[in-house]
Design an enzyme around this catalytic site. Structure first.
Site, short mmCIF file in Angstrom:
data_model
loop_
_atom_site.label_atom_id
_atom_site.label_comp_id
_atom_site.label_asym_id
_atom_site.label_seq_id
_atom_site.Cartn_x
_atom_site.Cartn_y
_atom_site.Cartn_z
N ASP A 158 0.81 -1.22 0.00
CA ASP A 158 0.00 0.00 0.00
C ASP A 158 0.84 1.27 0.00
O ASP A 158 0.33 2.37 -0.22
CB ASP A 158 -0.88 0.03 1.26
CG ASP A 158 -2.25 -0.59 1.02
OD1 ASP A 158 -2.73 -0.54 -0.11
OD2 ASP A 158 -2.82 -1.11 2.00
C1 GLC Z 1 -1.38 -3.66 5.52
C2 GLC Z 1 -2.64 -3.70 4.68
C3 GLC Z 1 -2.48 -4.63 3.49
C4 GLC Z 1 -1.22 -4.31 2.75
C5 GLC Z 1 -0.02 -4.31 3.67
C6 GLC Z 1 1.24 -3.85 2.98
O1 GLC Z 1 -1.21 -4.88 6.16
O2 GLC Z 1 -3.74 -4.12 5.45
O3 GLC Z 1 -3.58 -4.52 2.64
O4 GLC Z 1 -1.07 -5.26 1.74
O5 GLC Z 1 -0.26 -3.42 4.73
O6 GLC Z 1 1.22 -2.50 2.66
#
Ligand code: GLC
Ligand code: GLC
Length: 814
Positions: A487
């Site tokens: 993200d």
């Molecule tokens: C958090 C989010 C997930 C994402 C991860 C890496 O765990 O919930 O959706 O893939 O971060 O950024």
């Protein structure tokens, strides 16, 4: 250093001192009514949605930590001394403190000056309430005269509004008292048809419903004036802060034990039957009174508790293993399976680190969570899959998140996370492999919840895969959109002002930035969809997906390869990310783990090279870090990932969610030693001895452990609600132990450490119990299976054709 120990027989973790490095929590409830509870009774409760139906208040980020809870006070009415048997909130010194976190319940207790008290907290199955059973024993040789106080602070339902909108909220609080039961009914006069209640099994010596009356001016929960004085004031809340507090007097002879039951619950009334008498403003309590009366009996509470224990036993018994490694056994048999249920139930909404007012259910998160629970809750998994698919857009893209209560996509964040739709294929394939219920593919499901737009679920999967194919970049790799799994890798955002969202502050439809991770995910998901299509008889379509997969593999090998490992991405300027050419962030875990997991580069040595590089650059004693070298400054073109100080979160933290991809990748190369070694490095039970370093609960995974660039290397954060739960469960059970679901039956193909003499397991699969026993007869991974004494070809156990419900599978590995 440890703060307790595992009690595996009872499936409990026993905390033996209250001052754990952080609140160590557990979950109450597994259906509609939920709560979090810490080892010192902190936490809160909610009905279905931690934001919109919050029952009780909790103060995130308050000091001291973990205030707001299910607080019991005891007062010796002779000496006038008072304390909390759960240590908080009075922090009075105690003897024999213990907290037992079990499957769906928590028991906290202690002794003080010969008075033993413990409270068992749990949520009965099929009810929207929680029970606190407080048992008090007088171990003195003189009679004891005590007052017991139990208290909670009501939240005015919408937790976000409750914490911010004081100009309104300090005027709207309302309660009713009837037969000693405290009813919290703020906003019931208008649009709400629900209320909360707090009841007590004994005739009260007093109650309070106004916080200030209970605590006294300028006081906190550690020292309520009423508890100090030994008398509640029967206050009625008008506005301000409604609470529930009960006082019960106890006379205990030497050696005597008594129990008081408290019930805190949530109730909805039919809209046209809200008031009694009709036309009044008084809550109609006819539906709730029998429920309250029932559970105030210790016996009924005990029966409900036994039912809950049975429930969890049957849930966990679906898959049990006995391996030479206690940490593996404990996590697979108890805690990891349990954590998977919590993540499935609550996604990322409510924990010590998730405030319950944030994101609702994530599309990619919830699809991945299915991997850990589909064998336990196939029916709920089915419902969840259909719900998720209904938040997909006609384009094949998906809302990144949706609210569990309304089931509607969240417009603030929207869509455009280009990995999202592919996870749906993996969620569905996990469901199909587990259940063999192909009918789910024919279920009509709308797009964006728009009535009239329904298509069979299968078409949603087709649109998912086409979504990627229609969004390829200059190297024919998938465009990344707002972000992929990571993200925080925001290649199209260029966020330059404080407070902007890293994901959504621009709506740039980037046509350059590409993700090698999504390419790996596409290959993996594409293979699954091809198998699904062929199973549906759509062979031409199946072949089409296969050839797209082959093309993508080729593209990855050509444009996603850096010489020794897989690249991570190309940025908006077409520059490489995760390449030896980069100054920082030369190698990333996600593309290397997932591409090998997907089978890319197995033939030409690239997979082995990628894993060797991963080991060399990313492995630490505390797990694999996400990238190296960490970003030392903010890069506008990379986004949030470089906003974190080095070693934390996505900037080279040990992101436990992605470690299992490397474990699975290692098993694809037949490396059981390496796979299990990585598994052990982040296994919370194996880290119990360093609880002072790890700091989070030793019984569940945390999202992140600080990486080697961080000053607090080895320190965990964001425990409980993380994709780590499902992926580690999947890695150990399906890849390492190799008890794997397939479309055609249960496969048994372990890739375990060479030093293991074998293991046994019991797995219920499509209604049949498979008793599995594996013996090592050589260092390799070749397996010879016999089923009920008969040798079989290959490693997929055919489903019994004669209706047998029990099958014995023996495997010789070598
Ligand atoms: C958090 C989010 C997930 C994402 C991860 C890496 O765990 O919930 O959706 O893939 O971060 O950024
Ligand atoms: C609140 C509002 C104000 C409004 C007043 C009366 O104070 O902030 O805008 O005029 O209530 O409703």
């Amino acid at each position: 250093m440890k703060f307790g120990h595992f009690d595996d027989r009872n499936r409990e973790y026993v905390i033996t001192r209250p001052d754990t490095p952080l609140p160590w929590i557990n979950y109450l409830g597994c259906q509609s009514y939920f709560g979090i509870i810490s080892n010192t009774a902190g936490g809160y409760s909610f009905y279905r949605d931690a934001r919109l139906r919050r029952l009780t208040r909790y103060r995130y980020n308050g000091v001291p930590l973990d205030r707001g809870g299910r607080y019991v006070y005891l007062r010796d009415d002779e000496s006038k001394e008072f304390w909390s048997p759960s240590w908080q909130p009075t922090q009075h010194a105690l003897t024999d403190y213990s907290c037992r976190h079990g499957m769906g319940y928590t028991v906290i207790g202690s002794s003080y000056k010969g008075i033993e008290a413990h409270t068992r907290y749990f949520v009965p199955l099929d009810e929207n309430l929680e029970i606190w059973q407080l048992t008090v024993t007088n171990r003195r040789n003189t009679p004891a005269t005590l007052s017991t106080f139990a208290s909670i602070e009501f939240c005015l339902w919408d937790a976000q509004d409750d914490a911010t909108n004081f100009q309104r909220n300090l005027s709207i609080g309302e309660v009713e008292i009837e037969d000693g039961v405290i009813y919290h009914k703020t906003e019931y006069r208008e649009r709400r048809d629900h209320f909360a209640y707090f009841a007590c099994s004994r005739p009260g010596a007093g109650f309070d419903t106004q916080r200030e009356a209970f605590l006294g001016p300028n006081r906190g929960w550690d020292k309520p004036a009423t508890v100090e004085a030994g008398q509640l004031t029967n206050s009625i809340a008008h506005g301000w802060s409604p609470i529930g507090a009960h006082q019960v007097k106890l006379e205990l002879a030497p050696g005597e034990t008594q129990q008081i039951v408290f019930v805190l619950g949530y109730q909805e009334n039919p809209r046209d039957k809200k008031f009694d008498p009709p036309g009044s403003q008084t809550i109609n309590k006819s539906l709730v009174k029998p429920v309250i009366a029932k559970y105030l009996h210790s016996k009924a509470a005990d029966v409900a508790f036994e039912r809950l224990r049975h429930h969890w036993d049957s849930v966990l018994n679906i898959f049990q293993v006995d391996t030479p490694d206690i940490h593996t056994n404990r996590m697979v048999n108890i805690w990891n399976a349990y954590q998977c249920m919590a993540t499935f139930n609550l996604s990322r909404s409510a924990s010590s680190f998730e405030s319950g007012i944030g994101r609702g259910l994530g599309f990619r998160d919830s699809n991945q969570d299915l991997l850990g629970v589909v064998h336990v809750e196939p029916a709920r998994a089915r419902t969840r899959i259909l719900e998720l698919a209904a938040t997909q857009f006609a384009s094949g893209g998906a809302y990144h998140q949706y609210q569990p209560l309304t089931k509607r996509g969240n417009n603030d964040i929207g869509g455009g996370f280009n990995d999202d739709p592919l996870w749906l294929i993996l969620g569905v394939s996990a469901y199909l492999k587990e259940t063999g219920d192909w009918s789910i593919l024919d279920e009509p499901v709308p797009y964006d919840n728009e009535p009239g737009s329904e298509e069979p679920l299968y078409d949603h999967l087709r649109r998912s895969i086409c979504y990627t194919l229609e969004r390829l970049g200059p190297h024919h790799l998938p465009l990344i959109g707002r972000a992929d799994w990571n993200d925080c890798l925001n290649l199209n955002c260029f966020s330059s002002e404080p407070g902007q969202s890293f994901q959504t502050s621009t709506s740039k439809d980037g046509k350059v930035a590409e993700s090698v991770f999504i390419a790996g995910l596409f290959v993996h998901a594409g293979r699954e969809l091809a198998a699904i299509s062929c199973h549906r008889g759509l062979h031409a379509e199946g072949s089409r997906w296969r050839s797209e997969v082959a093309k993508m593999e080729q593209t990855v090998l050509e444009h996603g390869w850096d010489g020794e490992w897989f690249l991570r991405a190309y940025d908006d300027f077409g520059n490489k990310i995760g390449s030896s050419e980069c100054e920082e962030g030369k190698i990333f875990i996600e593309s290397n783990g997932f591409c090998v997991l997907a089978g890319i580069g197995l033939e030409d040595g690239k997979a082995a090279s990628a894993l060797a590089a991963t080991r060399e650059h990313l492995a630490t004693p505390h797990g694999l870090v996400l990238l190296q070298p960490a970003y030392s400054k903010y890069y506008l073109q990379l986004g949030e990932i470089s906003s974190y100080p080095p070693g934390y979160k996505e900037n080279a933290g040990i992101f436990c969610h992605v470690n299992p991809w490397v474990m699975i990748a290692e098993t694809r190369l037949g490396n059981g030693n390496e796979a299990h070694d990585y598994y052990t490095r982040i296994n919370p039970s194996a880290r119990e001895e360093i609880s002072d370093v790890h700091r989070c609960e030793p019984y569940v995974y945390a999202q992140m452990i600080a990486g080697k660039d961080a000053p607090t290397f080895g320190e965990a954060k964001n425990s409980w609600l993380t994709g780590t739960a499902a992926w580690n469960y999947f890695a150990i059970t399906q890849a390492i132990l190799g008890v794997r679901t397939t479309y055609d039956g249960l496969q048994v193909a372990p890739v375990i450490p060479a030093s293991w003499p074998g293991f046994t397991g019991r797995r219920t699969f499509r209604g049949v119990v498979y008793e599995i026993s594996i013996k090592r007869d050589g260092p390799g991974n070749d397996i010879a299976l016999s089923v009920d004494g008969e040798p079989i070809e290959g490693n997929i156990v055919p489903p019994p054709i004669d209706g047998r419900k029990q099958v014995s599978v023996r495997g010789v590995l070598g």
